[in-house]
Design a protein around this motif. Structure first.
Motif, short mmCIF file in Angstrom:
data_model
loop_
_atom_site.label_atom_id
_atom_site.label_comp_id
_atom_site.label_asym_id
_atom_site.label_seq_id
_atom_site.Cartn_x
_atom_site.Cartn_y
_atom_site.Cartn_z
N LEU A 57 63.88 62.81 61.76
CA LEU A 57 64.39 61.94 60.70
C LEU A 57 65.57 61.13 61.23
O LEU A 57 65.88 60.06 60.71
CB LEU A 57 64.83 62.77 59.50
CG LEU A 57 63.78 63.70 58.90
CD1 LEU A 57 64.38 64.52 57.77
CD2 LEU A 57 62.59 62.90 58.40
N THR A 83 71.55 57.69 65.22
CA THR A 83 71.31 57.86 63.79
C THR A 83 71.76 59.23 63.27
O THR A 83 71.82 59.44 62.07
CB THR A 83 69.82 57.65 63.46
OG1 THR A 83 69.03 58.52 64.28
CG2 THR A 83 69.40 56.20 63.72
N LEU A 135 69.82 58.58 56.21
CA LEU A 135 68.37 58.63 56.19
C LEU A 135 67.81 57.39 55.51
O LEU A 135 68.33 56.92 54.51
CB LEU A 135 67.89 59.89 55.46
CG LEU A 135 68.31 61.22 56.07
CD1 LEU A 135 67.80 62.38 55.22
CD2 LEU A 135 67.83 61.34 57.50
N ASP A 136 66.71 56.89 56.06
CA ASP A 136 66.04 55.71 55.54
C ASP A 136 65.07 56.12 54.43
O ASP A 136 64.06 56.76 54.69
CB ASP A 136 65.28 55.03 56.68
CG ASP A 136 64.53 53.79 56.26
OD1 ASP A 136 64.58 53.41 55.06
OD2 ASP A 136 63.89 53.18 57.13
N ASP A 169 61.29 55.67 54.90
CA ASP A 169 60.56 56.56 55.81
C ASP A 169 59.79 57.56 54.94
O ASP A 169 60.38 58.26 54.11
CB ASP A 169 61.56 57.28 56.72
CG ASP A 169 60.92 58.26 57.68
OD1 ASP A 169 59.90 58.90 57.32
OD2 ASP A 169 61.44 58.42 58.79
N ASP A 172 58.60 60.49 55.51
CA ASP A 172 59.08 61.87 55.63
C ASP A 172 60.37 62.07 54.83
O ASP A 172 60.56 63.10 54.20
CB ASP A 172 59.33 62.23 57.10
CG ASP A 172 58.04 62.27 57.90
OD1 ASP A 172 57.00 62.68 57.34
OD2 ASP A 172 58.07 61.88 59.09
N VAL A 173 61.23 61.06 54.84
CA VAL A 173 62.47 61.13 54.07
C VAL A 173 62.15 61.07 52.59
O VAL A 173 62.68 61.86 51.79
CB VAL A 173 63.43 59.98 54.48
CG1 VAL A 173 64.63 59.92 53.55
CG2 VAL A 173 63.88 60.15 55.93
#
Length: 195
Positions: free
Chosen positions: A73, A80, A96-97, A100, A102-103
């Protein structure tokens, strides 16, 4: 990697988001210093202040993962993931984006408090063992750092690695220490059979 160990620290994570599509800042501790933890009821472990100094100085490429697996992540090598050692322990901070996938999958669980625990994967490069009753004590003095993870369950993978390290260290120290190491290894085998 045979020397890889994982340790859990149930420390609260802090989430910050300015707007729905803005990056979500996660701040917390993957490890806390001077906190004795029983590892599989076989030995006690303490992480000493300064245990991460060399890993951070060397620039160990640590990833921010979910349950120590999958795609990262965030990552220290990309900038990052920020790791720092302070008087409390190993502090993590990452943006965290939310785009994304997964995020997006874990953010609601983090906001609800379903995912709140942090863990780190490491290899002890310097350690000390102390013969104590009822459990021997391992003090982690220096590590090679592999990842920090948000985790769902306590994980003490690598307990046998710790026991092998104890047997080697205590075996050199005295004959009675080798007896303690053998007792702890027997206890580990019995726990595996019972589980």
């Amino acid at each position: 990697m045979t020397d890889r160990e994982i340790r859990l620290f149930a420390q609260p994570l802090e989430l910050r988001a300015a707007a729905p599509d803005a990056p979500v800042t996660v701040v917390g501790y993957a490890a806390v210093f001077n906190q004795a933890t029983a590892i599989g009821d076989m030995f006690e472990e303490v992480i000493a202040p300064g245990a991460f100094t060399e890993a951070l100085r060397r620039g160990d490429d640590a990833a921010f993962l979910i349950n120590h697996e999958g795609l990262p992540l965030a990552r220290t090598s990309s900038g990052t993931l920020k790791l720092a050692e302070d008087s409390r322990g190993l502090r993590i901070e990452t943006d965290l984006d939310p785009a994304d996938p997964d995020v997006a999958r874990i953010l609601p669980k983090m906001r609800r408090g379903d995912l709140t625990k942090m863990s780190f994967a490491f290899r002890a490069t310097r350690q000390e063992w102390e013969d104590r009753d009822p459990l021997p004590r391992r003090t982690i003095l220096e590590v090679e750092l592999f990842d920090v993870s948000i985790v769902t369950d306590p994980a003490y993978a690598g307990t046998e690695i710790g026991l092998r390290a104890m047997a080697a260290a205590l075996g050199r120290a005295s004959r009675s220490a080798a007896t303690i190491a053998a007792r702890m290894a027997r206890k580990a085998r019995l726990a595996r059979l019972a589980g």
